[in-house]
Design an enzyme around this catalytic site. Structure first.
Site, PDB file in Angstrom:
ATOM      1  N   SER A 281       0.834  -1.015   0.582  1.00  0.00           N
ATOM      2  CA  SER A 281      -0.178   0.083  -0.208  1.00  0.00           C
ATOM      3  C   SER A 281       1.123   1.565   0.265  1.00  0.00           C
ATOM      4  O   SER A 281       1.977   0.767  -0.006  1.00  0.00           O
ATOM      5  CB  SER A 281      -0.804   0.050   1.130  1.00  0.00           C
ATOM      6  OG  SER A 281      -0.489   0.452   1.957  1.00  0.00           O
ATOM      7  N   ASP A 282       0.493   2.502  -0.590  1.00  0.00           N
ATOM      8  CA  ASP A 282       1.083   3.989  -0.200  1.00  0.00           C
ATOM      9  C   ASP A 282       1.306   3.990   1.243  1.00  0.00           C
ATOM     10  O   ASP A 282       0.250   3.539   2.025  1.00  0.00           O
ATOM     11  CB  ASP A 282       0.383   4.563  -0.785  1.00  0.00           C
ATOM     12  CG  ASP A 282       0.943   5.668  -1.207  1.00  0.00           C
ATOM     13  OD1 ASP A 282       2.133   6.368  -0.684  1.00  0.00           O
ATOM     14  OD2 ASP A 282       1.160   6.735  -2.549  1.00  0.00           O
ATOM     15  N   ALA A 283       1.943   5.235   2.115  1.00  0.00           N
ATOM     16  CA  ALA A 283       2.031   5.005   3.470  1.00  0.00           C
ATOM     17  C   ALA A 283       0.447   5.318   4.243  1.00  0.00           C
ATOM     18  O   ALA A 283      -0.565   6.367   3.740  1.00  0.00           O
ATOM     19  CB  ALA A 283       2.476   6.338   3.641  1.00  0.00           C
ATOM     20  N   PHE A 284      -0.368   4.329   5.318  1.00  0.00           N
ATOM     21  CA  PHE A 284      -0.971   4.878   5.629  1.00  0.00           C
ATOM     22  C   PHE A 284      -2.721   4.594   4.214  1.00  0.00           C
ATOM     23  O   PHE A 284      -3.660   4.390   5.264  1.00  0.00           O
ATOM     24  CB  PHE A 284      -1.372   6.179   5.638  1.00  0.00           C
ATOM     25  CG  PHE A 284      -0.367   6.628   7.218  1.00  0.00           C
ATOM     26  CD1 PHE A 284       0.336   5.823   7.992  1.00  0.00           C
ATOM     27  CD2 PHE A 284       0.677   7.850   6.407  1.00  0.00           C
ATOM     28  CE1 PHE A 284       1.284   6.302   8.519  1.00  0.00           C
ATOM     29  CE2 PHE A 284       1.708   8.087   7.314  1.00  0.00           C
ATOM     30  CZ  PHE A 284       2.670   7.562   8.256  1.00  0.00           C
TER      31      PHE A 284
END
Length: 755
Positions: A281-284
């Site tokens: 995933s991308d961050a968060f």
């Protein structure tokens, strides 16, 4: 190949660390199976978690704690070799199965030696150079313990207001695909277990560059035909080049967040493209599925992201908190967990981390910032520059130490702003060569005046994190005094070099803008300086096109150097004085103003095209054409493209057609030209773009030299995704073909595709 390229080839071929030969896929599979059979459910879920070395969230786990508990498969936002060794030692000595960590970082256009920003490298149209510099980036990063980069970003972007345009390859899927392949080859090479290579990550999958209003993170609405024909090809090219990982995007795609989008992650990536690596995933962004209003809560977010196809949760901690419960409730089968863990373990075996988990800190010090790498950075900045205008041969400047060169503008002596946001959280910008320093290095007499200050109206968290200390804002009285000081300097100098554009963090993540005007009072200063009687050259340092309509009429020479990197000042000086010859070409259409957005050359015809008789423009107040077309770029040399010829007038379905043209350097100066081929399908099941790039080559020509350039058109170039057929099709139709030096190429021929 240049001398620098030869030196780099030798350097990158030399291996200072002995590593085993790349293992066969069968051996890797057997090792993964054996290790997986020994793992508990919690240990497997731990491999699916990426933990931040910096705690952006108050409840984020500390990496040391997560590692000891077996709750971390990867660590990001750590770049210090000593700390990497310390954390890796915990994984190898304090956990039951001693599974090494993968350390990931945004190594976007260099690790410590910073190369031109990615859009600038795309402007080189030089795939060999791009591959070489990303190999240098991989060499420095891997020597420091970073074995995974979150690059390349291959998002197509046709709205220059979008801040992350800086990080991609521009508007065109064909050029974007070529750049994607070159970057993957540069990062990964043929064997990622090599101490000079690292895992690459194609991001952001997919459609992130089509954000509403050019606002970062906002929703994207992309028709199926555009998705397949425009936005997906660079990702598919990265896949075909063997990219090890993909990153899911932040935004909603057609109302479904990319991090939970089964169409993207299953139908396209796994089923259509047979991708067998892993997705992060991308961050968060797993946690933020709740923010989208897509998931009910964090547990539901974990379920939706995981079942959609996200293997690894970047930094939000949602998988650690909820996947085990989802398995126990029967909502997520254990076999699905195993399938998600397998490619992560396989990547660790392929990297050779089980055999060589630690960093040689002494070797890292030798490799990072090596002199050969800086030479490569200087050459890359030279080859990425685009000469937009050069009336009356204003450039190159004569070397005359008796004359005073005034460097004027907020970026003339800037260091941090020759880089970008992705130049490292702990990078020391003091090693960057400014434009003032570069020109002085030529023995010139230089005086500098900043003239104006520029600043963002609204800052983001990145401004504080990586921007460094901000200068104190001038009072209105100081601002007026500095403005007058700059104009006075322009009046008494012999030549003026205006260094204008944007600060580094004005083009980046969370750095979209509504206008394409020069920030601050730069335009006012430009007009005041141009009103003097001295020659003026505008050097642009920016991450996106800015409004150059006035400058294109009043400033004789405009040199676009983007954010050029560590050796930017030296490269600019080389170009200004003719020690290097500009050869870059625009990877974007350059708009006249923001009212033309979105703007791209490969638009469709309308029922009454702009070129129709009696119809002047799609706008009543200005031309609809861009100020500078896609592919535009001048040189100090002069070139002629001629003698276009096709091997045949017709090509069979599935066959290939050879296209040839001659390119000649008609001047007395050696230089490079980028010869470009465009096609248009004249009829079919869909209206096709007026032109599409389908071939290019950057050609080096000595003064007076002529070469023949060869292109091949085949099924890949002549097919398109049909919304009617829901498939790729190649049709028996007639085509126009043009060859030239930008998207307005005039050398024309035609051919047919026949049964």
């Amino acid at each position: 190949m240049s001398k620098t390229a030869v030196l780099l080839f030798i350097l990158l071929s030399a291996t200072a660390v002995t590593v085993p030969a790349a293992e066969s896929e069968a051996t890797v599979k057997a090792r993964v199976d054996k290790l997986l059979s020994q793992m508990t459910l919690d240990e497997k879920i731990g491999q699916l978690a990426q933990v931040g070395g910096l705690a952006f969230l108050p409840d984020a786990p500390k990496p040391e704690e997560a590692i000891r508990k077996g709750q971390a498969g990867s660590i990001l936002w750590v770049s210090d070799a000593a700390r990497i060794n310390k954390l890796q030692k915990m994984a190898m000595e304090e956990t039951r199965l001693k599974i090494p960590l993968i350390f990931g970082l945004d190594v976007i256009h260099g690790y410590r030696t910073i190369f031109p920003m990615p859009l600038a490298m795309a402007a080189s149209w030089d795939m060999g150079m791009i591959e070489r510099v990303q190999a240098v980036a991989a060499r420095e990063a891997r020597a420091s313990g970073i074995s995974w980069t979150f690059a390349p970003m291959v998002d197509i972007a046709r709205d220059p207001r979008w801040g992350r345009l800086v990080e991609g390859a521009g508007e065109d899927p064909y050029l974007g695909a070529a750049v994607a392949r070159a970057q993957v080859r540069g990062f990964q090479g043929t064997d990622v277990s090599s101490p000079d290579r690292m895992l690459a990550c194609a991001k952001h999958f997919a459609g992130y560059g089509a954000a509403d209003g050019g606002r970062d993170y906002d929703s994207a609405y992309i028709p199926e035909e555009q998705m397949w024909n425009v936005y997906l090809p660079p990702f598919q090219a990265a896949r075909e080049a063997g990219v090890a990982t993909f990153m899911a995007a932040y935004m909603d795609l057609n109302d479904v967040p990319a991090t939970g989008n089964r169409f993207l992650l299953q139908d396209v990536l796994r089923k259509a493209w047979k991708f067998d690596g892993f997705v992060v995933s991308d961050a968060f962004s797993v946690r933020d599925l709740t923010t989208h209003g897509f998931a009910r809560d964090a547990k539901d977010a974990a379920f939706r992201a995981f079942t959609a196809g996200v293997n690894m949760d970047m930094a939000s901690g949602v998988y650690q908190a909820h996947l085990a419960a989802l398995v126990k409730e029967g909502k997520v089968p254990t076999a699905t967990i195993d399938a998600a863990v397998r490619p992560i373990l396989a990547a660790k075996f392929r990297l050779g981390l089980f055999e060589h988990p630690y960093v040689d800190e002494a070797r890292a010090q030798r490799m990072v910032g090596a002199a050969e790498h800086r030479k490569a950075a200087r050459e890359a900045a030279q080859r990425s520059a685009v000469l937009l205008r050069n009336e009356g041969g204003a450039l190159p400047l004569a070397k005359d130490p008796a004359k005073t060169i005034a460097v004027i503008g907020p970026l003339g002596d800037a260091k941090r702003d020759l880089l970008t946001m992705w130049s490292g959280f702990d990078l020391d910008p003091s090693k960057t060569v400014t434009i003032v320093e570069g020109i002085r290095g030529k023995g010139a007499r230089v005086e500098f005046a900043q003239g104006v200050q520029i600043a963002k109206t609204y800052s983001s968290m990145f401004d504080q994190m990586v921007g460094g200390p901000q200068p104190k804002a001038w009072t209105p009285e100081q601002a007026d005094a500095e403005f007058r000081k700059a104009v006075e300097l322009a009046n008494r100098a012999d030549v003026v070099v205006l260094a204008m554009g944007e600060l580094a963090l004005m083009s980046a993540e969370l750095a979209s803008q509504s206008s394409l005007e020069f920030p601050g009072r730069q335009r006012e200063l430009m007009e005041a300086v141009a009103a003097t009687s001295n020659p003026v050259v505008l050097v642009m340092l920016n991450g996106r096109p800015l409004n150059l309509v006035w400058a294109s009429r009043h400033i004789p020479a405009i040199l676009e150097v983007w954010h050029p990197g560590t050796e930017g000042g030296n490269a600019v000086a080389d170009l200004l004085f003719g020690d290097a010859n500009p050869g870059g070409k625009l990877p974007v259409s350059w708009p006249r103003d923001a009212g033309q957005i979105p703007i791209y050359y490969a638009h469709n015809l309308t029922h009454q095209p702009e070129t129709a008789a009696g119809f002047q423009s799609r706008y009543w107040d200005q031309p609809s054409k861009p100020l500078y077309p896609f592919g535009h770029g001048l040189s100090y040399s002069k070139f002629a493209v001629s003698n276009l010829r096709l091997a045949a007038e017709a090509v069979k379905l599935g066959g290939t057609l050879e296209v040839m043209a001659d390119v000649e350097n008609t001047s007395s100066r050696d230089g490079d030209e980028v010869v470009q081929l465009y096609i248009h399908q004249k009829a079919g099941k869909a209206s096709r773009p007026v032109r599409q790039l389908k071939g290019f080559e950057r050609v080096a020509l000595k003064a007076g030299e002529k070469k023949t350039v060869w292109f091949t058109l085949g099924k890949a170039e002549l097919s398109y995704w049909s919304g009617q057929d829901r498939a790729w099709i190649e049709e028996t139709e007639s085509f126009d073909l043009w060859v030239g030096t930008d998207s307005d190429a005039r050398l024309h021929a035609g051919f047919r595709v026949v049964p």
